[in-house]
Design an enzyme around this catalytic site. Structure first.
Site, PDB file in Angstrom:
ATOM      1  N   VAL A  52      10.182 -24.369 -51.553  1.00 45.45           N
ATOM      2  CA  VAL A  52      10.968 -23.153 -51.793  1.00 45.45           C
ATOM      3  C   VAL A  52      11.241 -22.469 -50.466  1.00 45.45           C
ATOM      4  O   VAL A  52      10.438 -22.530 -49.547  1.00 45.45           O
ATOM      5  CB  VAL A  52      10.263 -22.106 -52.705  1.00 45.45           C
ATOM      6  CG1 VAL A  52      10.397 -22.456 -54.159  1.00 45.45           C
ATOM      7  CG2 VAL A  52       8.835 -21.908 -52.281  1.00 45.45           C
ATOM      8  N   SER A  53      12.406 -21.828 -50.382  1.00 49.65           N
ATOM      9  CA  SER A  53      12.691 -21.033 -49.201  1.00 49.65           C
ATOM     10  C   SER A  53      12.185 -19.613 -49.459  1.00 49.65           C
ATOM     11  O   SER A  53      11.860 -19.263 -50.581  1.00 49.65           O
ATOM     12  CB  SER A  53      14.190 -21.018 -48.927  1.00 49.65           C
ATOM     13  OG  SER A  53      14.844 -20.356 -49.980  1.00 49.65           O
ATOM     14  N   THR A  54      12.153 -18.811 -48.418  1.00 51.19           N
ATOM     15  CA  THR A  54      11.649 -17.449 -48.564  1.00 51.19           C
ATOM     16  C   THR A  54      12.460 -16.665 -49.593  1.00 51.19           C
ATOM     17  O   THR A  54      11.906 -15.921 -50.393  1.00 51.19           O
ATOM     18  CB  THR A  54      11.694 -16.724 -47.206  1.00 51.19           C
ATOM     19  OG1 THR A  54      11.640 -17.706 -46.182  1.00 51.19           O
ATOM     20  CG2 THR A  54      10.548 -15.764 -47.043  1.00 51.19           C
ATOM     21  N   GLU A  83      14.102 -17.825 -52.097  1.00 53.91           N
ATOM     22  CA  GLU A  83      13.954 -18.343 -53.453  1.00 53.91           C
ATOM     23  C   GLU A  83      12.604 -18.006 -54.069  1.00 53.91           C
ATOM     24  O   GLU A  83      12.444 -18.082 -55.283  1.00 53.91           O
ATOM     25  CB  GLU A  83      14.101 -19.875 -53.440  1.00 53.91           C
ATOM     26  CG  GLU A  83      15.513 -20.353 -53.186  1.00 53.91           C
ATOM     27  CD  GLU A  83      15.541 -21.825 -52.748  1.00 53.91           C
ATOM     28  OE1 GLU A  83      16.605 -22.431 -52.838  1.00 53.91           O
ATOM     29  OE2 GLU A  83      14.494 -22.326 -52.306  1.00 53.91           O
ATOM     30  N   GLN A  84      11.659 -17.597 -53.226  1.00 61.83           N
ATOM     31  CA  GLN A  84      10.287 -17.363 -53.703  1.00 61.83           C
ATOM     32  C   GLN A  84      10.268 -16.474 -54.940  1.00 61.83           C
ATOM     33  O   GLN A  84       9.552 -16.733 -55.901  1.00 61.83           O
ATOM     34  CB  GLN A  84       9.446 -16.677 -52.604  1.00 61.83           C
ATOM     35  CG  GLN A  84       9.250 -17.476 -51.365  1.00 61.83           C
ATOM     36  CD  GLN A  84       8.011 -18.352 -51.394  1.00 61.83           C
ATOM     37  OE1 GLN A  84       7.633 -18.874 -52.442  1.00 61.83           O
ATOM     38  NE2 GLN A  84       7.394 -18.540 -50.251  1.00 61.83           N
TER      39      GLN A  84
END
Ligand SMILES: [Zn+2]
Length: 489
Positions: free
Chosen positions: A9-11, A13-14
């Site tokens: 996950v990207s930041t 998308e968290q």
């Protein structure tokens, strides 16, 4: 099936529900359970973007494990979890294929066990192929440019007369060898010596080639034709259509006029046509190999004046004997013929070869096939490594010198493994009965054949005959002995 679960996950998308690492993980674990696979490891890159695969420790670790053969299946939630870069995807799918690793994505329903899943992988594979060809083309252009700029490629080593210091792009003159090169040109142009004469002299003086081997006429010819010595560099030297020569950056050893004179003579010699068509009276010509040094035997003809006529003896002699580097001497055609006839009669008489039980044979075969598949895998890995090296060079991650060295290393590994593989494969096919069949065939027909027919017969069934002459105390001329006949089958 040992499955690697990959989650990312990207930041940004968290926060999004459904995209959290835990949520992805849970769904994938469930899927593995349904499919009855086993989980090898869960690889997670948290808070990292999917732009490409650089700087993602978990992907890196997974790739290492795939290459090591621990992972046989990769499962992701969505392809963009793995990467958003097409180039990366191509690289990864290619890597999976090369390592017999399956690839599955939950959201896109890519399942290599279904037809559409396999189709997807195939399409990616086609892209990968296309990409590879592009890389090769780009590299070819790069290599061409290096040569045009005057750098010598010398993929294996520098030419005799030069040294190439590691890390240095331009070769330097090796004074001692350069002196020999000048001498070779001098002997050829000024003294009119033949290539064989020159080779013999060099060997007698204890001078060896760059590879530490003895000289032979072909090697002398290559020196005389090498434009490196007038300061040029060459490319595609074995391909007359694409052959190019450019001004080099290194120092010349030979003046242009001397070089041109030497090559003029070589060209003239070619026109005269030194190679004679094989003589029917010497029908073993081309088949005989020296048991001592492994070189081919060449034919000779000697004339002796008797009272009423001239007696002509034809025979064979080891090429290296003429050069003074092999002790296996000349043998007359008659003796070789007798030895060959003796050899085939011995094989044909030997029956009941199969004393080994069938079970034993089966077992031996099986043992080999395991070793063979392991070797084949190793070769496959080497090919992958070769490709990666090329890609790294194209991406400018390594310089040309490193690329060349890595490539040479892989090539020599490949050669060793390839030879071993060939040996194992050859050993796997029980051929015990085949030489006997051929020998029997020879024995039955040989006497009735004319010389040209015998030559045709040999051409069809024989690859080479390993032979030597053994001198005993009482026999001055020595006894001709056939060590081995390699059959064509
Ligand atoms: Zn020899």
């Amino acid at each position: 099936m040992e499955t690697a679960i990959y989650v990312r996950v990207s930041t940004e998308e968290q926060a999004q529900e459904g995209f959290s690492i835990r949520a992805q993980e849970q769904k994938l674990k469930d899927y593995v359970r349904i499919k009855d696979w086993s989980i090898y490891k869960i690889y997670a890159d948290e808070g990292i973007s999917g732009k490409d695969i650089t700087g993602r420790p978990a992907v890196k670790e997974m790739i290492t494990d795939i290459k090591a053969g621990y992972v046989k299946n990769v499962l992701v939630f969505k392809i963009d979890r793995l990467t958003r870069s097409t180039a990366d995807l191509i690289y990864l799918v290619d890597l999976f294929n090369a390592n017999d690793c399956e690839f599955n994505s939950l959201m896109e329903s890519i399942d290599t066990q279904t037809a559409s899943g396999r189709m997807f992988i195939k399409i990616i594979g086609i892209f990968a192929e296309f990409e590879r060809e592009n890389i090769i083309e780009r590299t070819r252009v790069g290599v061409e440019r290096k040569v045009k700029e005057g750098y010598s490629l010398c993929t294996s080593s520098a030419s005799f007369g030069y040294d190439r210091v590691k890390g240095q792009k331009i070769q330097t003159v090796n004074p001692a060898e350069a002196e020999v090169v000048r001498d070779i040109f001098g002997m050829f142009v000024d003294n009119g010596l033949t290539l064989t004469d020159i080779a013999r002299r060099l060997n007698l003086r204890g001078i060896s080639t760059k590879q530490g081997k003895t000289w032979a006429s072909g090697k002398v010819r290559r020196v005389l034709a090498n434009c490196n010595y007038v300061g040029d560099v060459r490319h595609h030297m074995n391909d007359s259509r694409h052959k190019r020569e450019y001004d080099g950056l290194h120092e010349a050893i030979i003046p242009q006029e001397l070089f041109d004179a030497a090559n003029g003579i070589l060209e003239e010699n070619k026109k005269v046509g030194i190679t004679k068509p094989p003589n029917d009276d010497k029908y073993f010509a081309g088949f005989l190999v020296c048991a001592k040094c492994g070189y081919k035997l060449k034919t000779y003809e000697s004339r002796k004046k008797l009272k009423t006529k001239i007696q002509i003896t034809v025979g064979y002699v080891c090429r290296n004997h003429t050069l003074g580097t092999c002790t296996v001497g000349s043998m007359s055609h008659k003796k070789v013929e007798a030895a060959f006839e003796e050899y085939i009669s011995e094989i044909a008489d030997f029956d009941a070869v199969d004393t080994r039980s069938l079970a034993e044979e089966e077992k031996a075969k099986h043992d080999n096939s395991e070793a063979i598949s392991s070797l084949e895998n190793k070769l496959k890995n080497l090919e992958t490594r070769e490709r990666e090296t090329l890609e790294r060079y194209v991406r400018n991650e390594i310089d040309f010198e490193d690329y060349r060295q890595m490539k040479d290393l892989v090539a020599s590994d490949k050669q060793v493994l390839g030879a071993e593989l060939e040996r194992l494969k050859a050993a796997q096919n029980p051929v015990a009965s085949k030489p006997q069949e051929i020998a029997l065939n020879f024995k039955k027909n040989w006497d009735g054949l004319s010389n040209p027919e015998r030559r045709a017969f040999l051409k069809q069934f024989v690859e080479r005959i390993v032979i030597e002459s053994v001198k005993t105390k009482c026999d001055y001329f020595g006894q001709v002995k056939i060590r081995e006949v390699k059959w064509r089958m």
